[in-house]
Design an enzyme around this catalytic site. Sequence first.
Site, short mmCIF file in Angstrom:
data_model
loop_
_atom_site.label_atom_id
_atom_site.label_comp_id
_atom_site.label_asym_id
_atom_site.label_seq_id
_atom_site.Cartn_x
_atom_site.Cartn_y
_atom_site.Cartn_z
N HIS A 1 35.74 57.44 29.81
CA HIS A 1 34.08 58.24 30.39
C HIS A 1 33.01 58.13 29.65
CE1 HIS A 1 37.68 61.87 29.26
NE2 HIS A 1 37.94 61.01 30.93
N LYS B 1 28.80 57.02 20.92
CA LYS B 1 30.06 57.52 20.36
C LYS B 1 30.26 57.16 18.27
CE LYS B 1 31.83 59.31 24.04
NZ LYS B 1 33.20 59.26 25.33
N TYR C 1 34.62 62.47 16.75
CA TYR C 1 33.91 61.63 17.67
C TYR C 1 32.72 62.35 17.27
CZ TYR C 1 36.89 62.06 21.75
OH TYR C 1 37.99 61.91 22.68
N ASP D 1 40.74 62.52 35.80
CA ASP D 1 41.31 60.88 35.00
C ASP D 1 41.87 60.38 35.87
OD1 ASP D 1 39.74 60.80 32.77
OD2 ASP D 1 40.76 60.86 31.64
#
Length: 194
Positions: free
Chosen positions: A62, A72, A132, A169
């Site tokens: 992603h 991130k 995250y 995905d």
Amino acid sequence: MRIRRLAVEGAFEFTPEVHSDRRGLFVSPLQEEPFLSAVGHPFRVAQTNHSRSAKGVLRGLHFTTAPPGQAKYVHCARGSALDVVVDLRLGSPTFGAWDAVDMDSRAIRAAYFPEGVGHAFLALEEDTIMSYLVSTPYQAELEQAVDPLDPQLALPWPDDLEFIVSERDLAAPSLAEAQAKGMLPRYEDCGKRE
């Protein structure tokens, strides 16, 4: 804090000191001074995310459209995972390069991924929890994906697990297809700060 520069430009692995005793452990996965020393700018946290995955869950690859992009800072709070970063930034000196970080709830190793790179992980244990910190809020219309099983990328996924992958995905384009469709971010559009 031990710091390792990853093969993707601007990405780093951070391994903090873990303090353990009979009560358990205490650790600081993100520390401002070592982060600034390695990355060269502060990390702006706009949102925190938390995922729990069964063994074999493969999430990613992603990235967020840039601008604004999304940086991130990721660590494994429970279980273990193989965390992968891929440079998807057109014009980057490391375009197409990838690196992997073994994450688990014992070493509490963390990784920083700058704007424009792809991020994926594979849960290696049941109930793996990933935490995250992200630099921009989630906006569904800006979220993009590249096929995490793209043979051109040849990511280091183990071959002894059956993967559980989302429909999104599974339908994601290969790196070459994403590039041909104009989906990939440009290096010069990533990491711009106010």
